[in-house]
Design a protein around this motif. Structure first.
Motif, short mmCIF file in Angstrom:
data_model
loop_
_atom_site.label_atom_id
_atom_site.label_comp_id
_atom_site.label_asym_id
_atom_site.label_seq_id
_atom_site.Cartn_x
_atom_site.Cartn_y
_atom_site.Cartn_z
N LYS A 69 -0.30 8.54 4.46
CA LYS A 69 0.94 9.27 4.71
C LYS A 69 2.17 8.54 4.19
CE LYS A 69 -1.02 11.43 8.78
NZ LYS A 69 -1.00 11.50 10.24
N ALA A 70 2.02 7.26 3.87
CA ALA A 70 3.18 6.48 3.39
C ALA A 70 3.55 6.93 1.98
CB ALA A 70 2.84 5.00 3.38
N LEU A 71 4.79 6.76 1.64
CA LEU A 71 5.25 7.10 0.30
C LEU A 71 4.53 6.20 -0.71
CD1 LEU A 71 9.09 7.37 0.94
CD2 LEU A 71 7.47 9.24 0.58
N PRO A 72 4.23 6.73 -1.89
CA PRO A 72 3.52 5.93 -2.90
C PRO A 72 4.24 4.65 -3.29
CG PRO A 72 3.54 8.24 -3.52
CD PRO A 72 4.43 8.10 -2.32
N THR A 73 5.56 4.62 -3.12
CA THR A 73 6.32 3.42 -3.50
C THR A 73 6.25 2.32 -2.46
OG1 THR A 73 8.31 4.43 -2.56
CG2 THR A 73 7.94 4.73 -4.93
N VAL A 74 5.72 2.61 -1.28
CA VAL A 74 5.61 1.60 -0.22
C VAL A 74 4.40 0.72 -0.49
CG1 VAL A 74 5.24 1.23 2.25
CG2 VAL A 74 6.70 3.11 1.46
N ASP A 75 4.63 -0.59 -0.51
CA ASP A 75 3.54 -1.55 -0.73
C ASP A 75 2.81 -1.78 0.58
OD1 ASP A 75 1.81 -3.48 -1.63
OD2 ASP A 75 3.35 -5.02 -1.90
N MET A 76 1.67 -1.15 0.72
CA MET A 76 0.89 -1.23 1.96
C MET A 76 -0.09 -2.40 1.95
SD MET A 76 1.93 1.20 3.97
CE MET A 76 0.62 1.49 5.14
N LYS A 77 -0.26 -3.06 0.81
CA LYS A 77 -1.24 -4.14 0.71
C LYS A 77 -1.01 -5.23 1.75
CE LYS A 77 -0.52 -7.30 -2.01
NZ LYS A 77 -0.22 -8.65 -1.64
N PRO A 78 0.21 -5.75 1.92
CA PRO A 78 0.39 -6.81 2.91
C PRO A 78 0.02 -6.35 4.33
CG PRO A 78 2.37 -6.56 1.57
CD PRO A 78 1.45 -5.44 1.22
N ILE A 79 0.29 -5.11 4.64
CA ILE A 79 -0.04 -4.58 5.96
C ILE A 79 -1.54 -4.52 6.16
CG2 ILE A 79 0.13 -2.55 7.46
CD1 ILE A 79 2.87 -2.02 6.02
N MET A 80 -2.25 -4.00 5.16
CA MET A 80 -3.71 -3.88 5.26
C MET A 80 -4.37 -5.25 5.33
SD MET A 80 -4.37 -0.71 5.46
CE MET A 80 -6.13 -0.75 5.21
N VAL A 81 -3.96 -6.17 4.47
CA VAL A 81 -4.56 -7.49 4.44
C VAL A 81 -4.30 -8.23 5.75
CG1 VAL A 81 -4.45 -9.75 3.30
CG2 VAL A 81 -4.51 -7.66 1.93
N LEU A 111 -7.32 -5.34 -5.66
CA LEU A 111 -8.32 -6.40 -5.59
C LEU A 111 -8.10 -7.30 -4.37
CD1 LEU A 111 -8.69 -7.35 -9.34
CD2 LEU A 111 -10.32 -6.12 -7.90
N GLU A 112 -6.85 -7.53 -4.01
CA GLU A 112 -6.55 -8.32 -2.81
C GLU A 112 -7.02 -7.59 -1.56
OE1 GLU A 112 -2.75 -10.40 -2.41
OE2 GLU A 112 -2.44 -9.98 -4.54
N VAL A 113 -6.85 -6.27 -1.53
CA VAL A 113 -7.33 -5.49 -0.38
C VAL A 113 -8.85 -5.57 -0.30
CG1 VAL A 113 -7.50 -3.16 0.59
CG2 VAL A 113 -5.33 -3.95 -0.34
N LEU A 114 -9.53 -5.46 -1.43
CA LEU A 114 -10.98 -5.57 -1.45
C LEU A 114 -11.44 -6.96 -1.00
CD1 LEU A 114 -12.15 -3.70 -4.66
CD2 LEU A 114 -12.73 -3.17 -2.30
#
Length: 94
Positions: free
Chosen positions: A5-17, A77-80
């Motif tokens: 649901k987040a906007l595509p411009t939001v960097d979600m990687k740090p949150i997921m990691v 790759l960092e998320v993986l």
């Protein structure tokens, strides 16, 4: 589901990691029922990981008449990698 649901411009990687790392650390110290719930957490991440990665590697739109901008593969790759570490912490003997 919030990731989608987040906007595509939001960097979600740090949150997921960070989320996966914190859950892994918590489960290392937890006992009993909390550890049993880890299987559900793994399934939840695994279920949504495909959608998350597909969104992360989609070429972004560019100015009219120009080719789409190719995505940076470092973030997916960092998320993986974080997911693999999370998995190993949940199932250390497998």
């Amino acid at each position: 589901s919030a990731y989608a649901k987040a906007l595509p411009t939001v960097d979600m990687k740090p949150i997921m990691v960070t989320l996966m790392n914190r859950l892994a650390n918590y489960l290392k110290e937890a006992e009993g029922e909390d550890v049993a719930a880890a299987g559900d957490i793994f399934s939840l991440f695994r279920t949504h990981l495909q959608q998350i990665l597909e969104r992360a590697i989609q070429p972004s739109a560019s100015a009219a008449g120009q080719a789409p901008v190719q995505p940076d593969m470092a973030a997916p790759l960092e998320v993986l990698a974080a997911f693999m570490q999370f998995t190993v912490s949940l199932y250390p003997n497998k």
